[in-house]
Write an enzyme that holds these catalytic residues in place. Structure first.
Site, PDB file in Angstrom:
ATOM      1  N   GLU A 159     -60.382 -26.906  46.996  1.00 18.50           N
ATOM      2  CA  GLU A 159     -60.702 -27.851  45.914  1.00 18.50           C
ATOM      3  C   GLU A 159     -59.492 -28.729  45.620  1.00 18.50           C
ATOM      4  OE1 GLU A 159     -62.610 -29.208  43.826  1.00 18.50           O
ATOM      5  OE2 GLU A 159     -64.400 -28.027  43.417  1.00 18.50           O
TER       6      GLU A 159
ATOM      7  N   ARG B 257     -62.981 -20.375  32.912  1.00  8.96           N
ATOM      8  CA  ARG B 257     -61.784 -20.785  33.644  1.00  8.96           C
ATOM      9  C   ARG B 257     -61.725 -22.300  33.784  1.00  8.96           C
ATOM     10  NH1 ARG B 257     -63.395 -22.791  38.514  1.00  8.96           N
ATOM     11  NH2 ARG B 257     -65.156 -21.838  39.619  1.00  8.96           N
TER      12      ARG B 257
ATOM     13  N   ASN C 107     -61.392 -25.793  36.002  1.00 10.59           N
ATOM     14  CA  ASN C 107     -62.147 -26.118  37.207  1.00 10.59           C
ATOM     15  C   ASN C 107     -61.652 -27.354  37.951  1.00 10.59           C
ATOM     16  OD1 ASN C 107     -64.445 -25.450  38.926  1.00 10.59           O
ATOM     17  ND2 ASN C 107     -65.283 -27.411  38.242  1.00 10.59           N
TER      18      ASN C 107
ATOM     19  N   ASN D  39     -66.191 -31.359  36.263  1.00  9.76           N
ATOM     20  CA  ASN D  39     -65.732 -31.545  37.637  1.00  9.76           C
ATOM     21  C   ASN D  39     -64.928 -32.832  37.777  1.00  9.76           C
ATOM     22  OD1 ASN D  39     -65.785 -29.988  40.080  1.00  9.76           O
ATOM     23  ND2 ASN D  39     -67.928 -29.548  39.653  1.00  9.76           N
TER      24      ASN D  39
ATOM     25  N   ASP E 264     -69.816 -33.163  42.711  1.00  8.87           N
ATOM     26  CA  ASP E 264     -68.664 -32.289  42.492  1.00  8.87           C
ATOM     27  C   ASP E 264     -67.434 -33.175  42.275  1.00  8.87           C
ATOM     28  OD1 ASP E 264     -66.765 -30.170  42.621  1.00  8.87           O
ATOM     29  OD2 ASP E 264     -68.015 -29.038  44.002  1.00  8.87           O
TER      30      ASP E 264
END
Length: 286
Positions: free
Chosen positions: A18, A98, A100, A146, A196
């Site tokens: 990521e 959490r 991201n 995101n 995303d």
């Protein structure tokens, strides 16, 4: 829009790759293996990949103006030097939520949004770390915060809360950089994938990775689909422009949730050269 051939740059080096970012100071690409808590670094001159463990989770990184990196860790932020990790105070204590994904604005502030591990609706928020260390909550009631990136002129920010299946824009207040007037621009159909991570090119087009869609799409500022980059993996996660001329589009991918027998190169880093280049990511001023 035409683009060069897709290239697989690495082996499947990440379980959940990521957050890629190009770091011009050392001409390296960095991204995270999020749930391993590692930062990966690619030297494009020889293809070498190195790995640095930072914390149990590391969600996003950006270069700092004075050297080193700023990172989002599981429940807050951290400042990194070559030989040290300074964990800042946790923003929340709930272990089921959490960080991201995030990015820096033109004012040198680092944003990162959160999500519940089970993606429960409405439990996420978007946070902002100022260069002086103060943390503010920018948005609440999110689900899977995101991609977030600003246009080259700094007047618009593109944003994804994946659960909405939309790509939105914010108008950016010129004096303060505050995000306002959120507006849906793109709606992604369920059979195309889930939006995303994203990045923006010099023409203001937004490149969006489509989780479970096996592709990256480019949308014009008015929301028109202008390019499709297909990948040999189901779960691309994010993209960024890099290379000395910022003309290479790097795409991170994930193996998370795939069947044990999956033989695709999921978890690898990919690269393509679109017709339109990018521009340097903003750095953290702290």
């Amino acid at each position: 829009m035409n683009a060069g051939p897709l290239e697989q740059v690495t082996a499947p080096v990440a379980e959940h790759g990521e957050g890629p970012v190009w770091c011009p100071a050392d001409r390296r690409l960095r991204w995270v293996d999020m749930l391993a808590g590692d930062i990966l670094t690619l030297d494009p001159t020889n293809g070498a990949v190195s790995r640095r463990h930072v914390a149990p989770v590391v969600a996003a990184v950006r270069p700092r103006a004075g050297g080193g990196l700023v990172a989002a860790v599981e429940r807050g932020f951290a400042l990194l030097r070559d030989d040290a990790v300074e964990l800042l105070p946790e923003i929340w204590s709930d272990p089921s939520v959490r960080m991201n994904d995030g990015g820096c604005d033109p004012w040198g502030r680092f944003y990162c949004g959160s999500m519940a591990y089970d993606a429960a609706p409405g439990r996420a928020a978007l946070y902002r770390l100022s260069p002086g260390g103060a943390v503010e909550t920018v948005l609440t009631g999110l689900t899977v915060s995101n991609g977030l990136a600003w246009t080259r002129d700094g007047t618009t920010a593109w944003y994804v809360d994946s659960a909405t299946r939309r790509v939105d824009t914010f108008a950016v207040a010129p004096a303060t950089g505050e995000l306002r007037d959120r507006r849906p621009v793109v709606v992604v159909p369920p059979d195309v994938g889930t939006p995303d991570g994203l990045c923006v090119d010099v023409e203001g087009g937004v490149w969006v990775a489509l989780w479970d869609g096996g592709a990256v799409h480019r949308y014009a500022p008015d929301g028109r689909l202008t390019a499709v980059v297909s990948l040999p993996v189901r779960r691309p996660t994010a993209c960024t422009f890099g290379g000395p001329d910022l003309a290479d589009l790097y795409v991170t991918t994930s193996r998370q949730g795939l069947p044990a027998g999956d033989r695709s190169p999921a978890g690898a880093l990919f690269r393509i050269r679109p017709r339109v280049p990018g521009f340097p990511d903003h750095t953290f001023a702290g």
